[in-house]
Design a protein around this motif. Sequence first.
Motif, PDB file in Angstrom:
ATOM      1  N   ILE A  57     -37.371   6.254  -5.768  1.00  0.00           N
ATOM      2  CA  ILE A  57     -36.880   7.273  -6.717  1.00  0.00           C
ATOM      3  C   ILE A  57     -38.077   7.768  -7.521  1.00  0.00           C
ATOM      4  O   ILE A  57     -38.818   6.965  -8.099  1.00  0.00           O
ATOM      5  CB  ILE A  57     -35.822   6.703  -7.684  1.00  0.00           C
ATOM      6  N   ASN A  58     -38.253   9.060  -7.525  1.00  0.00           N
ATOM      7  CA  ASN A  58     -39.327   9.658  -8.310  1.00  0.00           C
ATOM      8  C   ASN A  58     -38.692  10.456  -9.444  1.00  0.00           C
ATOM      9  O   ASN A  58     -37.895  11.360  -9.209  1.00  0.00           O
ATOM     10  CB  ASN A  58     -40.157  10.575  -7.394  1.00  0.00           C
ATOM     11  N   LEU A  59     -39.031  10.071 -10.692  1.00  0.00           N
ATOM     12  CA  LEU A  59     -38.526  10.795 -11.864  1.00  0.00           C
ATOM     13  C   LEU A  59     -39.718  11.402 -12.594  1.00  0.00           C
ATOM     14  O   LEU A  59     -40.679  10.693 -12.901  1.00  0.00           O
ATOM     15  CB  LEU A  59     -37.801   9.825 -12.791  1.00  0.00           C
ATOM     16  N   THR A  60     -39.679  12.677 -12.843  1.00  0.00           N
ATOM     17  CA  THR A  60     -40.794  13.339 -13.519  1.00  0.00           C
ATOM     18  C   THR A  60     -40.290  14.000 -14.796  1.00  0.00           C
ATOM     19  O   THR A  60     -39.259  14.682 -14.777  1.00  0.00           O
ATOM     20  CB  THR A  60     -41.399  14.440 -12.603  1.00  0.00           C
ATOM     21  N   VAL A  61     -40.999  13.763 -15.877  1.00  0.00           N
ATOM     22  CA  VAL A  61     -40.698  14.437 -17.141  1.00  0.00           C
ATOM     23  C   VAL A  61     -41.954  15.210 -17.537  1.00  0.00           C
ATOM     24  O   VAL A  61     -43.037  14.635 -17.600  1.00  0.00           O
ATOM     25  CB  VAL A  61     -40.345  13.416 -18.248  1.00  0.00           C
ATOM     26  N   GLU A  62     -41.801  16.493 -17.763  1.00  0.00           N
ATOM     27  CA  GLU A  62     -42.971  17.333 -17.989  1.00  0.00           C
ATOM     28  C   GLU A  62     -42.636  18.396 -19.032  1.00  0.00           C
ATOM     29  O   GLU A  62     -41.607  19.060 -18.910  1.00  0.00           O
ATOM     30  CB  GLU A  62     -43.302  18.008 -16.648  1.00  0.00           C
ATOM     31  N   ARG A  63     -43.483  18.537 -20.028  1.00  0.00           N
ATOM     32  CA  ARG A  63     -43.228  19.556 -21.052  1.00  0.00           C
ATOM     33  C   ARG A  63     -43.451  20.947 -20.462  1.00  0.00           C
ATOM     34  O   ARG A  63     -44.370  21.162 -19.698  1.00  0.00           O
ATOM     35  CB  ARG A  63     -44.134  19.343 -22.257  1.00  0.00           C
TER      36      ARG A  63
END
Length: 272
Positions: A57-63
């Motif tokens: 599982i790849n979770l990305t949080v990016e502004r």
Amino acid sequence: MTWYSVRMRAAEGGPHEQGGAHISGGERIVGEEEIEVMVQRLLRRAMTHEKGRPDFINLTVERVPDEGIGSLTALPIRTRPVADLTEGRAVAVELLEACGIDSRIAQYAVDLIAGGPAPDGGAMRGAIVLDADTGERLETDPARGVRISKIDWAPDALAAWREQVAANGLANERIAEAVALATKVTSTPGTVAELCWSDDPGYVAGYVASQRLGYVRIPYLKPLGSPLGGRVYLVRGVRDAAAYERELQVPALVQAIPPQPYLNEEGELSKR
Ligand code: AMP
């Protein structure tokens, strides 16, 4: 307001890029205070998906810079009733033809999804990019396809939309997400139309979308239990799928709803 792109992709049998089978994905844009809840929701979606148990599982949080966020108006939605999947697929071809696509290419788009569009005969993680005139597949990686990202509803627009379409039984998260994706792709230069149905075995509905037709929901497009689904973006004048995908990944929020979010009459549609 500071916005964050939160996205998830999950696979079984290793990461997607090492041949893992796609299980689930999600693309959202939220305010800072919602990040934690959204990460949890997307993680739960991945871990409880009916397609299987992911081991990647790849979770990305990016502004996302506020000034870089585009503003979209949701496509109007309507349902085209069909009795079964044979009629559903015939209606999909007919709607694509109404977008100016040759019937053979429209049929090919349906056949591509029905046959399992990835090289291993399964579902892809993203969409096929199909030249609407030649029928050539333009995406460079046919297992991945191209993916829309950094798209979501602005909270106020979503609330207004849900209120408008609730009476038609359409105010659920799955349809809201699909309308946001379809709104983004159909407003991207080069797109003629989109064909989609889900790869979730329990979900048999899909749609054809275009700027002119809006989002036309088709209740049956595949047999119940089938893990095959996908998206085809039919394009004209697009030569470089990577450049097209960059456009699909420009951050955008659906900030407005059309005057009539739900269209049910053929007459209303043809007046558009
Ligand atoms: P879903 O509606 O989530 O079941 O997705 C159905 C299919 O659409 C997937 O198997 C992918 O091929 C494709 N897809 C899902 N999300 C995206 C996206 N963000 N951009 C492009 N294609 C997508």
